[in-house]
Scaffold this motif. Structure first.
Motif, mmCIF file in Angstrom:
data_model
loop_
_atom_site.group_PDB
_atom_site.id
_atom_site.type_symbol
_atom_site.label_atom_id
_atom_site.label_comp_id
_atom_site.label_asym_id
_atom_site.label_seq_id
_atom_site.Cartn_x
_atom_site.Cartn_y
_atom_site.Cartn_z
ATOM 1 N N LEU A 12 1.411 -1.498 -0.038
ATOM 2 C CA LEU A 12 0.131 0.022 0.186
ATOM 3 C C LEU A 12 0.821 1.574 -0.058
ATOM 4 C CD1 LEU A 12 -2.814 1.325 0.570
ATOM 5 C CD2 LEU A 12 -2.478 1.112 2.903
ATOM 6 N N GLU A 13 0.626 2.358 -0.709
ATOM 7 C CA GLU A 13 1.732 3.523 -1.403
ATOM 8 C C GLU A 13 0.919 4.822 -1.094
ATOM 9 O OE1 GLU A 13 4.683 3.421 -3.772
ATOM 10 O OE2 GLU A 13 4.705 1.359 -4.266
ATOM 11 N N ILE A 14 -0.557 4.707 -0.790
ATOM 12 C CA ILE A 14 -1.612 5.520 -0.934
ATOM 13 C C ILE A 14 -2.566 6.069 -0.228
ATOM 14 C CG2 ILE A 14 -2.998 7.768 -2.344
ATOM 15 C CD1 ILE A 14 -1.688 6.062 -5.161
ATOM 16 N N LYS A 15 -2.371 6.552 0.842
ATOM 17 C CA LYS A 15 -3.213 5.907 2.281
ATOM 18 C C LYS A 15 -3.980 7.468 2.297
ATOM 19 C CE LYS A 15 -3.491 3.721 6.038
ATOM 20 N NZ LYS A 15 -2.908 3.159 7.662
ATOM 21 N N ALA A 16 -5.439 6.742 2.546
ATOM 22 C CA ALA A 16 -6.313 8.091 3.570
ATOM 23 C C ALA A 16 -7.632 7.912 4.071
ATOM 24 C CB ALA A 16 -7.165 8.864 1.899
ATOM 25 N N PRO A 17 -8.440 8.345 5.425
ATOM 26 C CA PRO A 17 -7.858 9.487 5.245
ATOM 27 C C PRO A 17 -6.723 9.393 6.412
ATOM 28 C CG PRO A 17 -9.690 8.944 6.379
ATOM 29 C CD PRO A 17 -9.218 7.978 5.551
ATOM 30 N N HIS A 18 -6.477 10.573 5.948
ATOM 31 C CA HIS A 18 -5.673 11.512 6.974
ATOM 32 C C HIS A 18 -6.141 12.494 7.352
ATOM 33 C CE1 HIS A 18 -2.197 12.108 4.618
ATOM 34 N NE2 HIS A 18 -2.204 11.177 4.111
ATOM 35 N N PRO A 19 -4.656 13.823 8.497
ATOM 36 C CA PRO A 19 -5.004 14.977 8.634
ATOM 37 C C PRO A 19 -4.244 15.547 7.608
ATOM 38 C CG PRO A 19 -4.672 14.302 10.572
ATOM 39 C CD PRO A 19 -4.316 12.892 10.089
ATOM 40 N N GLN A 20 -3.581 15.238 6.636
ATOM 41 C CA GLN A 20 -3.084 16.295 5.440
ATOM 42 C C GLN A 20 -4.240 15.591 4.050
ATOM 43 O OE1 GLN A 20 -0.891 14.710 7.115
ATOM 44 N NE2 GLN A 20 -0.719 16.365 9.008
ATOM 45 N N ALA A 21 -4.728 14.575 4.323
ATOM 46 C CA ALA A 21 -5.317 13.697 2.829
ATOM 47 C C ALA A 21 -6.163 13.627 3.701
ATOM 48 C CB ALA A 21 -4.946 12.630 1.858
ATOM 49 N N PRO A 22 -7.230 14.527 3.730
ATOM 50 C CA PRO A 22 -8.818 13.674 4.163
ATOM 51 C C PRO A 22 -10.210 12.898 3.296
ATOM 52 C CG PRO A 22 -9.439 15.777 3.990
ATOM 53 C CD PRO A 22 -7.670 15.868 3.864
ATOM 54 N N SER A 23 -9.462 12.702 1.755
ATOM 55 C CA SER A 23 -10.083 12.101 1.152
ATOM 56 C C SER A 23 -8.947 11.242 -0.118
ATOM 57 C CB SER A 23 -10.781 13.623 0.141
ATOM 58 O OG SER A 23 -10.384 14.194 -0.919
#
Length: 268
Positions: free
Chosen positions: A241-252
């Protein structure tokens, strides 16, 4: 998944750039979707194809769970699908949802979707600040006293982190199954095109891929996942897994993709 693929094993070859991205959801209904802004900004091609379809559980089967909707004062929603099926079941069973019901939603977008069913301003609607379970828990924690929670979810998919939090915080709750996810046959969409990134949104979507391609090998294809359970399903399947959401910098997922593409472009 650029370059040649052995369709029999559906093996993806390592990629050095990003040209084509597969979003495992239906195409947005409006051209104003941020997905299309992303595609234009980074000159990438987006394909949309739902890997699963949802089937509502009939009211007669829901009754077998012996859960009385009217006995609960708060509802937790993590998707628009859950909202659709919650109010569908209530209507089919002729249950009047109290105007005092509180709604706790994973994101503002999910919360706003409630306007389709309720007078939004007259209800008590809450949502997390950044789309994470933690931010939603922070909100629930302020209101959990004397509340009984319903967490509607799929028969074959529920967020164990949410269930665990409710248990650990001694909340009275039930997790009614109101719909189920069914794998779509994705052989055609995966075979006619080669994708550099595949984005998943549910554990069922990951399962659907392997239902169609049991011998799927990643081999350079970048994988994105939305939600903790989806991320776990990706990793449990042996994928990186290289691209993960959500997190504070990437909510979507769109914002997570943008951050990833920005880094890739800087490396060129």
């Amino acid at each position: 998944m650029s370059n040649t693929r052995d369709k029999k094993d559906h093996t993806a070859i390592s990629v050095k750039t990003v040209k084509k991205i597969l979003i495992t959801q239906p195409r947005p209904e409006t051209d104003k979707s941020p997905y299309f802004e992303l595609a234009k900004k980074y000159d990438v091609e987006l394909a949309f194809h739902p890997f699963i379809r949802l089937e509502g559980i009939p009211a007669k089967d829901f009754r077998k769970q012996k859960i009385e909707i009217s006995n609960y004062s708060a509802v937790i929603f993590t998707s628009r699908h859950a909202i659709d099926h919650f109010f569908r079941i209530a209507e089919e069973m002729k249950v009047s949802v109290s105007q005092d019901t509180k709604y706790f939603c994973i994101t503002e977008a999910v919360a706003l979707y409630l306007q389709k069913f309720i007078l939004y301003r007259k209800r008590k609607v809450f949502y997390g600040a950044d789309g994470t379970n933690k931010s939603m828990f922070d909100v629930i924690n302020k209101h959990k006293e004397n509340e009984k929670f319903l967490y509607p979810c799929s028969e074959n998919q529920q967020d164990n982190e949410i269930v665990g939090w409710l248990k650990n915080n001694n909340c009275e709750f039930a997790t009614p199954f109101m719909y189920r996810s069914i794998s779509n046959d994705v052989k055609e969409v995966m075979s006619r095109q080669e994708y550099d990134i595949i984005c998943f949104f549910t554990p069922s979507g990951v399962r659907s891929l392997f239902d169609s391609f049991p011998k799927f090998k990643q081999n350079g294809t970048k994988i994105g996942a939305f939600g903790n359970n989806t991320s776990k399903a990706v990793e449990d399947a042996g994928l990186t897994l290289e691209i993960k959401a959500p997190h504070p910098q990437a909510p979507s997922m769109v914002s997570a993709l943008e951050k990833y593409l920005a880094v890739i472009l800087k490396r060129k």
